[in-house]
Design a protein around this motif. Sequence first.
Motif, PDB file in Angstrom:
ATOM      1  N   MET A   1      -9.888  17.700 -38.337  1.00 12.60           N
ATOM      2  CA  MET A   1     -10.807  17.922 -39.189  1.00 12.60           C
ATOM      3  C   MET A   1     -10.478  18.123 -40.570  1.00 12.60           C
ATOM      4  SD  MET A   1     -13.914  17.426 -39.414  1.00 12.60           S
ATOM      5  CE  MET A   1     -15.512  17.565 -40.663  1.00 12.60           C
ATOM      6  N   MET A   2      -9.471  19.047 -40.553  1.00 12.85           N
ATOM      7  CA  MET A   2      -8.790  19.500 -42.099  1.00 12.85           C
ATOM      8  C   MET A   2      -8.237  18.397 -42.616  1.00 12.85           C
ATOM      9  SD  MET A   2      -9.074  21.940 -43.818  1.00 12.85           S
ATOM     10  CE  MET A   2      -8.725  23.270 -45.005  1.00 12.85           C
ATOM     11  N   ASP A   3      -7.572  17.820 -41.844  1.00 10.95           N
ATOM     12  CA  ASP A   3      -6.604  16.555 -42.255  1.00 10.95           C
ATOM     13  C   ASP A   3      -7.360  15.575 -42.785  1.00 10.95           C
ATOM     14  OD1 ASP A   3      -4.374  17.845 -41.317  1.00 10.95           O
ATOM     15  OD2 ASP A   3      -4.075  16.487 -39.629  1.00 10.95           O
ATOM     16  N   ILE A   4      -8.625  15.132 -42.310  1.00 13.92           N
ATOM     17  CA  ILE A   4      -9.565  14.199 -42.476  1.00 13.92           C
ATOM     18  C   ILE A   4      -9.941  14.780 -44.302  1.00 13.92           C
ATOM     19  CG2 ILE A   4     -11.725  13.192 -42.305  1.00 13.92           C
ATOM     20  CD1 ILE A   4     -10.925  12.971 -39.322  1.00 13.92           C
ATOM     21  N   LEU A   5     -10.435  15.945 -44.224  1.00 14.98           N
ATOM     22  CA  LEU A   5     -10.721  16.698 -45.580  1.00 14.98           C
ATOM     23  C   LEU A   5      -9.885  16.533 -46.461  1.00 14.98           C
ATOM     24  CD1 LEU A   5     -13.093  17.988 -47.165  1.00 14.98           C
ATOM     25  CD2 LEU A   5     -12.228  20.104 -46.082  1.00 14.98           C
TER      26      LEU A   5
END
Length: 94
Positions: A1-5
Motif C-alpha cells: 500500500m505504501m509503494d502505491i502511495l
Amino acid sequence: MMDILLLVLLYLGYLLLTLLGVLTHFLKKKVKGQTKADIKLYFNSHFNDTLIMVIAALVMFGSAAAASELGITSAFLIGYTADSLFNKTAEDKE
C-alpha cells in the motif's frame, strides 16, 4: 500500500513539473515580448487551443510514463513543448 502511495505522489510531482514547463513557456513569451496578455487572458482567450494543449500534454505524459522514460527533465519538457506547439494566441496566428 505504501509503494502505491509513493508512486502516486511521484507522478503528482511529475505533473507539477509539467505544469511548471507550461508556465515557463508563458513566462519566456512574456519576457521576450511575444505576448502582451496576462496569464489569465493567455490561457482563457483561446480556450480550444488551451484544451488541445492540455490533452496533448497528458498524452505525452502518459506515453512517457508507460515507457518508463518519465523523469524530472522529460516531465518539464513535456509541458514546455505542449504549450509551444499547441497553445497559440491571436498574436501568434497573425
